[in-house]
Write a protein that holds these residues in place. Structure first.
Motif, PDB file in Angstrom:
ATOM      1  N   LEU A 149       5.818  10.182  -9.015  1.00  0.00           N
ATOM      2  CA  LEU A 149       4.387   9.949  -8.778  1.00  0.00           C
ATOM      3  C   LEU A 149       3.794  11.164  -8.048  1.00  0.00           C
ATOM      4  CD1 LEU A 149       1.866   8.235  -8.879  1.00  0.00           C
ATOM      5  CD2 LEU A 149       2.688   6.936  -6.911  1.00  0.00           C
ATOM      6  N   VAL A 150       4.540  11.704  -7.111  1.00  0.00           N
ATOM      7  CA  VAL A 150       4.058  12.884  -6.380  1.00  0.00           C
ATOM      8  C   VAL A 150       3.884  14.062  -7.350  1.00  0.00           C
ATOM      9  CG1 VAL A 150       4.656  14.587  -4.607  1.00  0.00           C
ATOM     10  CG2 VAL A 150       4.957  12.150  -4.157  1.00  0.00           C
ATOM     11  N   THR A 188       7.400   3.702   2.233  1.00  0.00           N
ATOM     12  CA  THR A 188       7.696   4.723   3.248  1.00  0.00           C
ATOM     13  C   THR A 188       8.083   6.027   2.564  1.00  0.00           C
ATOM     14  OG1 THR A 188       8.558   2.958   4.637  1.00  0.00           O
ATOM     15  CG2 THR A 188       9.105   5.201   5.309  1.00  0.00           C
ATOM     16  N   GLU A 189       8.953   5.891   1.562  1.00  0.00           N
ATOM     17  CA  GLU A 189       9.421   7.098   0.847  1.00  0.00           C
ATOM     18  C   GLU A 189       8.228   7.846   0.232  1.00  0.00           C
ATOM     19  OE1 GLU A 189      12.479   6.252  -2.057  1.00  0.00           O
ATOM     20  OE2 GLU A 189      12.189   8.208  -3.024  1.00  0.00           O
ATOM     21  N   PHE A 190       7.335   7.080  -0.408  1.00  0.00           N
ATOM     22  CA  PHE A 190       6.188   7.705  -1.064  1.00  0.00           C
ATOM     23  C   PHE A 190       5.280   8.402  -0.045  1.00  0.00           C
ATOM     24  CE2 PHE A 190       1.780   7.156  -2.799  1.00  0.00           C
ATOM     25  CZ  PHE A 190       1.861   8.230  -3.671  1.00  0.00           C
ATOM     26  N   MET A 191       5.008   7.718   1.071  1.00  0.00           N
ATOM     27  CA  MET A 191       4.124   8.303   2.088  1.00  0.00           C
ATOM     28  C   MET A 191       4.763   9.561   2.692  1.00  0.00           C
ATOM     29  SD  MET A 191       1.271   8.290   3.566  1.00  0.00           S
ATOM     30  CE  MET A 191       0.486   6.922   2.756  1.00  0.00           C
ATOM     31  N   ASP A 192       6.078   9.511   2.938  1.00  0.00           N
ATOM     32  CA  ASP A 192       6.784  10.686   3.498  1.00  0.00           C
ATOM     33  C   ASP A 192       6.666  11.882   2.548  1.00  0.00           C
ATOM     34  OD1 ASP A 192       7.477   9.215   5.667  1.00  0.00           O
ATOM     35  OD2 ASP A 192       9.583   8.908   5.109  1.00  0.00           O
ATOM     36  N   LEU A 193       6.798  11.595   1.242  1.00  0.00           N
ATOM     37  CA  LEU A 193       6.713  12.687   0.246  1.00  0.00           C
ATOM     38  C   LEU A 193       5.308  13.303   0.223  1.00  0.00           C
ATOM     39  CD1 LEU A 193       8.778  11.093  -2.652  1.00  0.00           C
ATOM     40  CD2 LEU A 193       9.351  13.203  -1.442  1.00  0.00           C
ATOM     41  N   HIS A 245       3.250  13.482   2.717  1.00  0.00           N
ATOM     42  CA  HIS A 245       3.134  14.325   3.918  1.00  0.00           C
ATOM     43  C   HIS A 245       3.912  15.616   3.732  1.00  0.00           C
ATOM     44  CE1 HIS A 245       0.746  11.898   6.607  1.00  0.00           C
ATOM     45  NE2 HIS A 245       1.449  10.822   6.278  1.00  0.00           N
ATOM     46  N   ALA A 246       5.125  15.497   3.172  1.00  0.00           N
ATOM     47  CA  ALA A 246       5.971  16.694   2.988  1.00  0.00           C
ATOM     48  C   ALA A 246       5.282  17.716   2.081  1.00  0.00           C
ATOM     49  CB  ALA A 246       7.325  16.276   2.399  1.00  0.00           C
ATOM     50  N   ARG A 267      -1.386  14.472   1.789  1.00  0.00           N
ATOM     51  CA  ARG A 267      -1.810  13.130   2.199  1.00  0.00           C
ATOM     52  C   ARG A 267      -3.298  13.064   2.548  1.00  0.00           C
ATOM     53  NH1 ARG A 267      -4.126   9.382   2.680  1.00  0.00           N
ATOM     54  NH2 ARG A 267      -3.853   7.578   4.027  1.00  0.00           N
ATOM     55  N   GLU A 268      -3.769  14.051   3.302  1.00  0.00           N
ATOM     56  CA  GLU A 268      -5.131  13.974   3.836  1.00  0.00           C
ATOM     57  C   GLU A 268      -6.192  14.106   2.744  1.00  0.00           C
ATOM     58  OE1 GLU A 268      -5.416  12.749   6.709  1.00  0.00           O
ATOM     59  OE2 GLU A 268      -3.235  12.978   6.954  1.00  0.00           O
ATOM     60  N   ASN A 269      -5.818  14.731   1.611  1.00  0.00           N
ATOM     61  CA  ASN A 269      -6.835  14.988   0.582  1.00  0.00           C
ATOM     62  C   ASN A 269      -7.191  13.768  -0.241  1.00  0.00           C
ATOM     63  OD1 ASN A 269      -6.054  17.456   1.481  1.00  0.00           O
ATOM     64  ND2 ASN A 269      -4.972  18.054  -0.389  1.00  0.00           N
ATOM     65  N   ILE A 270      -6.339  12.751  -0.214  1.00  0.00           N
ATOM     66  CA  ILE A 270      -6.556  11.631  -1.139  1.00  0.00           C
ATOM     67  C   ILE A 270      -6.659  10.275  -0.425  1.00  0.00           C
ATOM     68  CG2 ILE A 270      -5.673  12.387  -3.389  1.00  0.00           C
ATOM     69  CD1 ILE A 270      -2.905  11.809  -2.536  1.00  0.00           C
TER      70      ILE A 270
END
Ligand code: B12
Length: 248
Positions: free
Chosen positions: A157-158, A186-191, A193-194, A198-201
């Protein structure tokens, strides 16, 4: 003076505490099983226990439907519930708002992540025909929708997000057995951020056991549970994007 507002379940008369329960005991149906079911309910605090149904389900198991009364009540003056904040605009108005403020379509990607194969919930939000008489996001002029379907690995998805560069990502999680949803989310959110995206969407999660509170705890912008209609999500996305970039 206390402002408490106590309520109790309703069956026949207001606040009579009537409850219907169903459960399975590892016992063959019969007098022993029936008495065990009654005592179990009494241990839970119920009185006036009435065993309405007792049926064998497989060898050595019985299924029960029970009516009983509870002495407990709940003080609703104590309860604070948090829900996503947005003004509910009609579809035509939302389309017009996007046209004038963004002067382009809002790009949305949706997927059910992890091993979760349940697509009906996400489809009901995204597909043109929608849910409960409420058109899905595909029906809006405001949105360009990419529905990736089910069992999408968070990493895939990322990759899609990096390729399509959406404004909003909609993730569905229906299976919560062994907290599979927590792991996937959690895994998706961590990816995200990595990758520094994250902040753009706007990132939204939905599913029958998802609450807004849980979503916020996990770093998502909103959580939508059972009974959500597409226009809730459409309005949230657009208004959240405008909050993130008020100068648009
Ligand atoms: C249909 C169904 C299936 C179908 C799914 C077909 C498909 N293409 O989707 C099939 C047969 C494949 C299936 C399989 C399984 N299922 Co099933 N399934 C159901 C069932 C009967 C209905 C789900 C449904 O479609 N609901 C209708 C939609 C409209 O409701 P919804 O999903 O809640 O969506 C709404 C909201 O939650 C929200 N929403 C949902 N997603 C999103 C996403 C976003 C972004 C937003 C904003 C909102 C949103 O909006 C929607 C509209 O209001 C439920 C039981 C039930 N009655 O709910 C079990 C249920 C979900 N399944 C369950 C289970 C356990 C399974 C299996 C593990 C069974 C097994 N042992 O094999 C497998 C899992 C397979 C897998 N890998 O995921 C359990 C889940 C328990 C849990 N909490 O973990 C349930 C609850 C049944 C049960 N009581 O045990 N299942």
């Amino acid at each position: 003076m206390s402002n408490s507002r106590l309520i109790r379940t309703y069956g026949d008369q207001i606040n009579d505490g009537a409850v219907q329960l169903s459960f399975t005991l590892p016992l063959e149906s019969g007098a022993l099983a029936k008495e065990a079911a009654k005592r179990f309910c009494e241990k839970l605090g119920f009185h006036d226990v009435l065993i309405c149904t007792m049926e064998n389900i497989g060898e050595g198991f019985s299924f029960f439907v029970v009516y009983a009364k509870t002495p407990f009540s709940v003080d609703i003056s104590d309860i604070k519930v948090i829900t996503p904040k947005y003004k509910k605009l009609p579809r035509e108005e939302l389309d017009e708002l996007v046209k004038t403020r963004f002067r382009r379509k809002i790009v949305v990607i949706g997927a059910t992540i992890g091993t979760d194969a349940h697509t009906v919930g996400l489809d009901s939000i995204l597909n043109m025909k929608g849910f409960h008489g409420d058109y899905g996001l595909e029906r809006y002029q405001a949105f360009e929708v990419h529905n990736l379907g089910s069992q999408v690995a968070p990493i895939d998805l990322v990759k899609k997000i990096l390729q399509i560069k959406p404004d909003a990502v909609l993730v569905s999680q229906v299976v919560t057995q062994r907290n599979a949803h927590i792991k996937n989310l959690t895994e998706f959110m961590d990816l995200l951020h990595a990758e520094g995206i994250r902040e753009n969407i706007v990132v939204v999660v939905g599913g029958p056991r998802i609450t807004h509170e849980l979503a916020l705890e996990m770093g998502y912008d909103a959580g939508f549970g059972a009974g959500t209609v597409p226009s809730d999500v459409a309005n949230f996305i657009v208004q959240e994007l405008l909050k993130k970039s008020p100068t648009v």
